[in-house]
Design an enzyme around this catalytic site. Structure first.
Site: not given
Length: 417
Positions: A80-81, A124
């Site tokens: 996600k990051t 996110e």
């Protein structure tokens, strides 16, 4: 106290350190708490007692999303990051002036938050405790769906169900971008009313965006051709290593493409802190730090490291939470055994207390049984002493985990200055 809290203080924020009921002072209008906070937390309990309005961090983010025309939520068990960072770079380069909320320190924005002045917001979206079901996205991205957070979810089917519910938050004029390499991804997309865009490295026959002619430099940075619906979209070079980041990049490229903005490959992956981040050299050994804390992430990091020149690959791993460690013991051992030498720290408890009778020694036994050298030390000081005596020129050291294991590499590097 950290660099982040120092920055907030410098901008006028009043910060309390330590969780105490006395921190809930008069004049607080709203209390926001994360999924790590339980009802027995003294600040939570005091706020309840004082009848101060309260909401979860996920609810707050969801309320913020309602103020934007194009709220984008990046979900998935892993990546996600990195993917949010890649997409943020493209949006910034494309002149979108986005508001950004990312789970790591992104050098391009000097932190983990950027306030833009447009209708675009990217964040996110975490599945833990179903937080992302409080969101109001117009565009959703699903990178993968693996067994994780099994202290909350019953099993992988329960996890897939949550991602299916997340996809159903998207409006009819919205869009879902999903990884077609993810097992049973069609369970999520079935019956959706919004536009569906797919990408894949393996399941290319059904995907809208694919990668071809993948090559790597000496640091395992990939270059690849992005193919969109049979046509060459362009060639991209990433500044983060590994095949898994080609997959993440395809998601970011698909987002940019569907929004009709374009950025060159160099802006896709300059990366965030703690994602295969080079920290320096100690005793002639490269020191890398990585946030990986799930077996799938560990394996991807190890495979990336294997393509980088080194003599001996050392991994100092700090397990994250007792429930994850217990649920995935054999998977952790198999992934970590890809290193030449493993050193284990104590489990980082995070939001948990040890009620399961699990420890790093349980992983150590399994790693040794697989034939990989593995030590366990209860303190960072002992780990640093061991590395000081054993690291050699040409080695690579990866400090790995979602806790504070990064301090080990930083302490070693500081001692050599």
């Amino acid at each position: 106290e950290s660099a982040l809290t120092d920055h907030l203080t410098a901008n006028g924020a009043q910060i309390f350190y330590g969780q105490r009921a006395s921190n809930i002072i008069d004049g607080i209008d709203l209390v926001v708490y994360t999924a790590a906070i339980h009802p027995d937390n003294p600040e939570y309990a005091c706020a309840k007692e004082k009848n101060i309005p309260m909401m979860t961090r996920a609810d707050l983010l969801g309320q913020i999303m309602k103020n934007y025309q194009i709220p984008i939520a990046v979900s998935g068990t892993h990546g996600k990051t990195t993917t949010t960072s890649m997409a943020s770079h493209i949006l910034l380069e494309g002149g979108f002036d986005p508001t950004i909320s990312v789970g790591g320190i992104l050098p391009a924005i000097g932190g983990n938050l950027r306030l833009g002045h447009s209708g675009t917001f990217i964040t996110e979206a975490c599945e833990y405790t179903n937080s992302f079901l409080s969101f109001f996205p117009k565009i959703g991205i699903i990178l993968n769906m693996d067994a994780d957070h099994l202290d909350f979810f019953k099993d992988i089917d329960d996890i897939r169900h949550s991602f299916r519910e997340f996809a159903r938050l998207l409006p009819a004029d919205g869009m879902l971008i999903i990884n077609a390499d993810t097992p049973k991804y069609d369970y999520v997309t079935e019956g959706l009313g919004c536009k569906i865009v797919t990408y894949a490295l393996e399941n290319q026959a059904v995907a809208d965006y694919t990668a071809a002619n993948i090559t790597y430099d000496e640091f395992d940075h990939p270059s690849f051709d992005c193919i969109c619906r049979g046509e060459l979209r362009g060639r991209y070079t990433l500044m983060v290593p590994g095949l898994h980041n080609v997959s993440n990049a395809l998601a970011a490229i698909a987002l940019a493409d569907e929004l009709h903005t374009y950025g060159d490959g160099d802006y896709l992956g300059k990366g965030t802190d703690r994602r295969f981040q080079y920290k320096g050299t100690y005793h002639g050994a490269k020191v890398i730090d990585d946030y990986a804390h799930h077996p799938t992430e560990i394996r991807a990091t190890m495979e990336a490291a294997e393509n980088c020149a080194h003599r001996t690959l050392w991994c100092v791993f700090q397990p994250h939470t007792y429930t994850r460690t217990k649920a995935l013991l054999d998977d952790f051992a198999a992934a970590l055994s890809l290193a030449d030498h493993v050193v284990l720290a104590d489990i980082y408890a995070a939001r948990e207390t040890d009620t399961l009778g699990i420890s790093s020694k349980d992983i150590q036994k399994r790693i040794v049984k697989l034939g990989t050298a593995c030590e366990y030390f209860p303190s960072f000081a002992e780990i640093e002493n061991y590395l000081n005596e054993n690291l050699a020129e040409g080695d690579m050291l990866i400090t790995m985990g979602a806790g504070d294991v990064v301090k080990i590499g930083e302490e070693l590097l500081a001692s050599e200055k």
